[in-house]
Design an enzyme around this catalytic site. Structure first.
Site, PDB file in Angstrom:
ATOM      1  N   ARG A 145       0.818  -1.225   0.000  1.00  0.00           N
ATOM      2  CA  ARG A 145       0.000   0.000   0.000  1.00  0.00           C
ATOM      3  C   ARG A 145       0.850   1.273   0.000  1.00  0.00           C
ATOM      4  NH1 ARG A 145      -5.077  -1.221   4.140  1.00  0.00           N
ATOM      5  NH2 ARG A 145      -6.523  -1.909   2.518  1.00  0.00           N
ATOM      6  N   LYS A 204     -17.577 -13.267   6.129  1.00  0.00           N
ATOM      7  CA  LYS A 204     -18.676 -12.374   6.519  1.00  0.00           C
ATOM      8  C   LYS A 204     -19.793 -12.283   5.491  1.00  0.00           C
ATOM      9  CE  LYS A 204     -15.082  -9.778   8.745  1.00  0.00           C
ATOM     10  NZ  LYS A 204     -14.062  -8.876   8.219  1.00  0.00           N
ATOM     11  N   GLY A 220      -7.405  -7.897   1.524  1.00  0.00           N
ATOM     12  CA  GLY A 220      -6.113  -8.228   2.105  1.00  0.00           C
ATOM     13  C   GLY A 220      -5.787  -9.712   2.071  1.00  0.00           C
ATOM     14  N   GLY A 244     -12.821  -3.831   1.663  1.00  0.00           N
ATOM     15  CA  GLY A 244     -14.164  -3.282   1.858  1.00  0.00           C
ATOM     16  C   GLY A 244     -14.502  -2.206   0.834  1.00  0.00           C
TER      17      GLY A 244
HETATM   18  C1  3PG Z   1      -8.539  -1.638   5.323  1.00  0.00           C
HETATM   19  O1  3PG Z   1      -7.446  -2.088   5.670  1.00  0.00           O
HETATM   20  O2  3PG Z   1      -9.497  -2.355   5.018  1.00  0.00           O
HETATM   21  C2  3PG Z   1      -8.659  -0.151   5.208  1.00  0.00           C
HETATM   22  O3  3PG Z   1      -7.478   0.487   5.553  1.00  0.00           O
HETATM   23  C3  3PG Z   1      -9.824   0.360   6.028  1.00  0.00           C
HETATM   24  O4  3PG Z   1      -9.624   0.074   7.374  1.00  0.00           O
HETATM   25  P1  3PG Z   1     -10.886  -0.040   8.344  1.00  0.00           P
HETATM   26  O5  3PG Z   1     -11.658  -1.247   7.886  1.00  0.00           O
HETATM   27  O6  3PG Z   1     -10.330  -0.176   9.729  1.00  0.00           O
HETATM   28  O7  3PG Z   1     -11.685   1.228   8.156  1.00  0.00           O
HETATM   29 MG    MG Z   2     -11.011  -3.945   6.289  1.00  0.00          MG
END
Ligand code: 3PG
Ligand code: MG
Length: 398
Positions: A54, A191, A347, A370
């Protein structure tokens, strides 16, 4: 602005890009990045960045600004410290890696140390933009969050989407418009509740929707199968049944499962314990389905191989444990080997690809999990909408 074949505006319509900023020479630019990266302990026990994907992904934007004489400050969240200063989420290791990759760029402290970030507090926004002349959002992975640093600054400063954000929007937004066919989506992970919306949206355009991972058990339960002690979202069985009814055989579910016996334990690598068996889609009492079986993996791979477009999000099993990694590996190889354009987000799917050395063979690796799902579901994100309202944004449809 490039138009789609149907003559509708493209996904970047109305979004201010770096070129839409006033001359940045000598100006102070705040760049929201998503450097929410995994950390690990280095050889000497110090905390270091475990995967800098990232960080590297934001470099084109950072160097574009630096090369044009801007004074660049980056800001990010790291983890979920919930509005307090928590040393476990100190950005110091990230700052060190950034200093190696982009020495001219400073990094503010973790935005989520302040409760104002997640609350989208007006006072925190004002504090954040103070002293800056322009704002750039290159934090695709966080652009679905209605947080101060994402939606606030465009109200005060000339603003732009960075190179990474624009590319993500172009690629993922493009999936909603005109994907090469057959278009196959492979969705896994645990999920089901969070992903029902995107599954529904994907069914508007995909030819096949493959469902694996922990979320598959709620679908199998909806078909009347027993799931043993597997992950089940009992409150979502009816929604899954409705989707199955509407989509017919476009939804493809596992036909065999690798399960862990009662009393067994999942472990990293080879450290897990307990009896592992191949079972059908009726899981015996007390057994936990933790991966798709070889027949399912083969079917999934056969559907993915001839696809014109593949979108993959979420692992097929608990792949951290070697005993439950085969399904995800087979799917990862199929996605990487497809003739068509492959897009991977999230991820876990990305780390599975990296573990197998396949990340370079995928058409596009998204930095968002997400965020990529929300963009596919809604076609827009709060942070994009904020940018389109910036004073320097181009008119839509121009
Ligand atoms: C992630 O790693 O999914 C993003 O950086 C968003 O993080 P968060 O889900 O804690 O908002
Ligand atoms: Mg996340």
């Amino acid at each position: 602005m490039p138009e789609t074949p149907q003559g509708q505006p493209g996904p970047l319509d109305g979004l201010p890009l770096l070129e839409d900023l006033p001359d940045v020479q000598g100006s102070r630019v705040l760049v929201r990045v998503d450097f929410n990266v995994p950390l690990e302990h280095g050889a000497g026990g110090e905390v270091v960045v475990a995967d800098d994907f990232r960080i590297r992904a934001a470099l084109p934007t950072l160097s574009w600004l630096v090369d044009r004489g801007a004074d660049v400050t980056a800001c990010t969240h790291l983890g979920r410290p919930k509005g307090t200063v928590d040393p476990r989420f100190d950005v110091a290791p990230v700052r060190e890696r950034l200093a190696e990759l982009a020495p001219a760029v400073g990094l503010l402290e973790n935005l989520r140390f302040d409760p104002g970030e997640e609350a989208n507090d007006a006072g925190f926004v004002a504090q954040l933009v103070d002293g800056f002349d322009a704002y750039v959002n290159d934090a695709f992975g966080a652009t679905h969050r209605v947080h101060a640093s994402i939606v606030g600054p465009p109200r005060y400063l000339p603003s732009a989407a960075g190179r990474l954000l624009a590319r993500e929007v172009e690629v993922l937004g493009g999936l909603r418009v005109d994907p090469a066919r057959p278009f196959v989506a492979v969705v896994g992970g645990s999920k089901v509740g969070e992903k029902l919306g995107v599954l529904r949206a994907l069914l508007e355009s995909v030819d096949h929707l493959i469902v694996g991972g922990g979320m598959a058990f709620t679908f199998l339960a909806a078909q009347g199968h027993t799931v043993g002690a597997s992950l089940l979202d009992a409150g979502r069985i009816d929604s899954c049944a409705r989707l199955l009814e509407e989509a017919g055989d476009r939804i493809v579910l596992p036909t065999d499962i690798v399960a862990l016996g009662p009393g067994g334990a999942v472990g990293e690598g080879g450290s897990g314990r307990g009896e592992v068996r191949m079972v059908g889609v009726d899981i015996p009492r007390g057994w936990r389905g933790l991966d798709i079986g070889p027949e399912s993996a083969g079917t999934f791979a056969d559907i993915v191989a001839p696809a014109g477009t593949v979108f993959w999000n979420g692992p097929m099993g608990v792949f951290e444990d070697d005993r439950f990694a085969a399904g995800t590996e087979t799917v990862a190889r199929a996605v990487a080997g497809t003739k068509g354009f492959s897009i991977v987000g999230g991820g876990d799917s990305v780390s599975a690809l990296e573990r197998l050395g396949l990340a370079g063979r995928v058409g596009y690796v998204s930095t968002g999990g997400g965020a990529s799902l929300e963009l596919l579901e809604h076609g827009d994100l709060p942070g994009l909408e904020a940018l389109r309202h910036a004073s320097n944004a181009p008119a839509r449809g121009t």
